[in-house]
Design a protein around this motif. Structure first.
Motif, mmCIF file in Angstrom:
data_model
loop_
_atom_site.group_PDB
_atom_site.id
_atom_site.type_symbol
_atom_site.label_atom_id
_atom_site.label_comp_id
_atom_site.label_asym_id
_atom_site.label_seq_id
_atom_site.Cartn_x
_atom_site.Cartn_y
_atom_site.Cartn_z
ATOM 1 N N SER A 138 18.317 -9.617 -3.729
ATOM 2 C CA SER A 138 17.679 -9.583 -5.049
ATOM 3 C C SER A 138 17.302 -10.988 -5.504
ATOM 4 O O SER A 138 16.248 -11.188 -6.112
ATOM 5 C CB SER A 138 18.612 -8.923 -6.076
ATOM 6 O OG SER A 138 19.686 -9.772 -6.441
ATOM 7 N N ILE A 139 18.158 -11.973 -5.189
ATOM 8 C CA ILE A 139 17.844 -13.363 -5.534
ATOM 9 C C ILE A 139 16.636 -13.836 -4.737
ATOM 10 O O ILE A 139 15.740 -14.519 -5.260
ATOM 11 C CB ILE A 139 19.073 -14.260 -5.285
ATOM 12 C CG1 ILE A 139 20.178 -13.933 -6.306
ATOM 13 C CG2 ILE A 139 18.702 -15.743 -5.358
ATOM 14 C CD1 ILE A 139 21.487 -14.639 -6.053
ATOM 15 N N GLU A 194 14.250 -11.921 -3.569
ATOM 16 C CA GLU A 194 13.067 -11.192 -4.027
ATOM 17 C C GLU A 194 12.571 -11.675 -5.391
ATOM 18 O O GLU A 194 11.365 -11.872 -5.588
ATOM 19 C CB GLU A 194 13.377 -9.695 -4.115
ATOM 20 C CG GLU A 194 12.220 -8.849 -4.640
ATOM 21 C CD GLU A 194 12.531 -7.363 -4.672
ATOM 22 O OE1 GLU A 194 11.865 -6.638 -5.438
ATOM 23 O OE2 GLU A 194 13.438 -6.919 -3.945
ATOM 24 N N PHE A 195 13.478 -11.887 -6.332
ATOM 25 C CA PHE A 195 13.060 -12.163 -7.703
ATOM 26 C C PHE A 195 13.096 -13.647 -8.072
ATOM 27 O O PHE A 195 12.397 -14.074 -8.991
ATOM 28 C CB PHE A 195 13.926 -11.373 -8.682
ATOM 29 C CG PHE A 195 13.762 -9.887 -8.574
ATOM 30 C CD1 PHE A 195 12.615 -9.266 -9.043
ATOM 31 C CD2 PHE A 195 14.747 -9.109 -7.995
ATOM 32 C CE1 PHE A 195 12.455 -7.896 -8.944
ATOM 33 C CE2 PHE A 195 14.605 -7.731 -7.897
ATOM 34 C CZ PHE A 195 13.452 -7.119 -8.361
ATOM 35 N N ALA A 196 13.932 -14.442 -7.369
ATOM 36 C CA ALA A 196 14.024 -15.868 -7.690
ATOM 37 C C ALA A 196 13.409 -16.749 -6.608
ATOM 38 O O ALA A 196 13.288 -17.965 -6.784
ATOM 39 C CB ALA A 196 15.485 -16.267 -7.897
ATOM 40 N N LYS A 204 14.675 -8.978 -14.787
ATOM 41 C CA LYS A 204 13.574 -8.300 -14.102
ATOM 42 C C LYS A 204 13.958 -6.902 -13.611
ATOM 43 O O LYS A 204 13.116 -6.192 -13.054
ATOM 44 C CB LYS A 204 13.105 -9.158 -12.918
ATOM 45 C CG LYS A 204 12.556 -10.520 -13.363
ATOM 46 C CD LYS A 204 12.191 -11.397 -12.186
ATOM 47 C CE LYS A 204 11.686 -12.764 -12.657
ATOM 48 N NZ LYS A 204 11.387 -13.670 -11.539
ATOM 49 N N MET A 236 21.670 -15.130 -10.538
ATOM 50 C CA MET A 236 21.491 -13.695 -10.698
ATOM 51 C C MET A 236 21.306 -13.328 -12.171
ATOM 52 O O MET A 236 20.407 -12.552 -12.531
ATOM 53 C CB MET A 236 22.687 -12.947 -10.112
ATOM 54 C CG MET A 236 22.603 -11.428 -10.188
ATOM 55 S SD MET A 236 23.367 -10.742 -11.675
ATOM 56 C CE MET A 236 25.096 -11.061 -11.320
ATOM 57 N N ARG A 282 17.783 -15.167 -13.446
ATOM 58 C CA ARG A 282 16.513 -14.976 -12.739
ATOM 59 C C ARG A 282 16.339 -13.584 -12.138
ATOM 60 O O ARG A 282 15.240 -13.233 -11.717
ATOM 61 C CB ARG A 282 16.377 -16.036 -11.640
ATOM 62 C CG ARG A 282 16.247 -17.461 -12.178
ATOM 63 C CD ARG A 282 14.929 -17.634 -12.924
ATOM 64 N NE ARG A 282 14.769 -18.996 -13.444
ATOM 65 C CZ ARG A 282 15.098 -19.358 -14.676
ATOM 66 N NH1 ARG A 282 15.617 -18.459 -15.507
ATOM 67 N NH2 ARG A 282 14.936 -20.608 -15.093
ATOM 68 N N VAL A 283 17.413 -12.808 -12.066
ATOM 69 C CA VAL A 283 17.297 -11.467 -11.486
ATOM 70 C C VAL A 283 17.454 -10.380 -12.555
ATOM 71 O O VAL A 283 16.588 -9.520 -12.707
ATOM 72 C CB VAL A 283 18.341 -11.256 -10.365
ATOM 73 C CG1 VAL A 283 18.271 -9.818 -9.844
ATOM 74 C CG2 VAL A 283 18.097 -12.242 -9.226
ATOM 75 N N LYS A 284 18.539 -10.433 -13.296
ATOM 76 C CA LYS A 284 18.831 -9.374 -14.267
ATOM 77 C C LYS A 284 17.676 -9.057 -15.213
ATOM 78 O O LYS A 284 17.368 -7.885 -15.445
ATOM 79 C CB LYS A 284 20.080 -9.731 -15.076
ATOM 80 C CG LYS A 284 21.387 -9.278 -14.441
ATOM 81 C CD LYS A 284 22.543 -9.505 -15.405
ATOM 82 C CE LYS A 284 23.857 -9.008 -14.820
ATOM 83 N NZ LYS A 284 24.977 -9.214 -15.776
#
Length: 250
Positions: free
Chosen positions: A167-168, A170-172, A217, A210, A213-215
């Motif tokens: 997830s990091i 992918e999104f960060a 999104k 996380m 930068r992830v939550k």
């Protein structure tokens, strides 16, 4: 409004509806777990040690025993003892007390659901968690689709599942999985604008990335899994990678 809640409920029927929905939600959760063979139990609120979580406790005094005790910050230690003693599926809807800050989403006294199931792993618990959420959502809202903060949320199963490190990535757009070096992880986090303090270790850096930068999104129901061991001291090590734990969060 908050100091005289009864007047708030009388004046604003939608507030009364929130409390009514909460009662219904807890009732559905109880029915769901009991229907799957869980036993509802009660464990002590007065603890000789403040354990089961990391929090600042309230301290009280027992006159007969002449000793200080702590108001429960989590029921974990006693629920696990019940599992050891032979109760293979237990849960408790319990009041906890944490002597810490207050804001819109934190209160020093709060209700928590905690459950334990022998012989189950985190993959099975992910399934049960989705089922539990969906039963509560559908029972309270009448549908698995609802609006929250101007977003249409669809809780229909299966939910998206993604490892924490993926997830990091992918999104960060940084790779924290292939380094265990604290300074290298800090440099990567800083490169995407995450403030890193000197006292932060590797695990805290991962958690901070996380959270920031992830939550934000993750709009639809999502399960993150496989957390680094540094921030999961009570979780089981991942079977094929001891640097990770078999832990997940919705």
């Amino acid at each position: 409004r908050y100091r005289q809640r009864y007047l708030d409920m009388v004046s604003n029927p939608e507030v009364l509806d929130v409390f009514t929905r909460r009662v219904k939600m807890i009732e559905i959760i109880r029915q769901f777990l009991i229907g799957r063979g869980f036993l509802e139990v009660e464990t002590p609120i007065l603890h000789p040690i403040a354990g089961g979580a990391t929090a600042r406790p309230f301290i009280t005094h027992h006159n007969t025993y002449h000793r200080d005790l702590f108001l429960r910050i989590a029921p974990e230690l006693y629920l696990k003892r019940l599992v050891v003693g032979g109760f293979e599926k237990v849960f408790e809807v319990n009041r906890n007390f944490r002597n810490e800050g207050v804001d819109k989403t934190h209160n020093p006294e709060f209700t928590m659901l905690e459950l334990y199931e022998a012989y189950q792993d985190y993959l099975g618990l992910m399934e049960e968690t989705e089922e539990l959420f969906c039963a509560a959502i559908e029972g309270v809202c009448g549908s698995l689709e609802f609006t929250y903060q101007e977003q249409t949320i669809n809780a229909k199963r299966p939910w998206k599942r993604i490892s924490l490190f993926n997830s990091i990535l992918e999104f960060a757009n940084i790779d924290l999985e292939n380094t265990r070096d604290r300074d290298e992880a800090a440099a990567l986090a800083k490169s995407i604008g995450v403030e890193i303090k000197p006292e932060m270790g590797y695990g805290k850096i991962v958690d901070e990335v996380m959270s920031l930068r992830v939550k934000p999104k993750l709009i639809q129901p999502t399960i993150l899994f496989d957390y680094p061991i540094e921030i999961s001291p009570l979780a089981k090590k991942k079977r094929d990678n001891p640097a990770l734990t078999e832990r997940y969060q919705v």
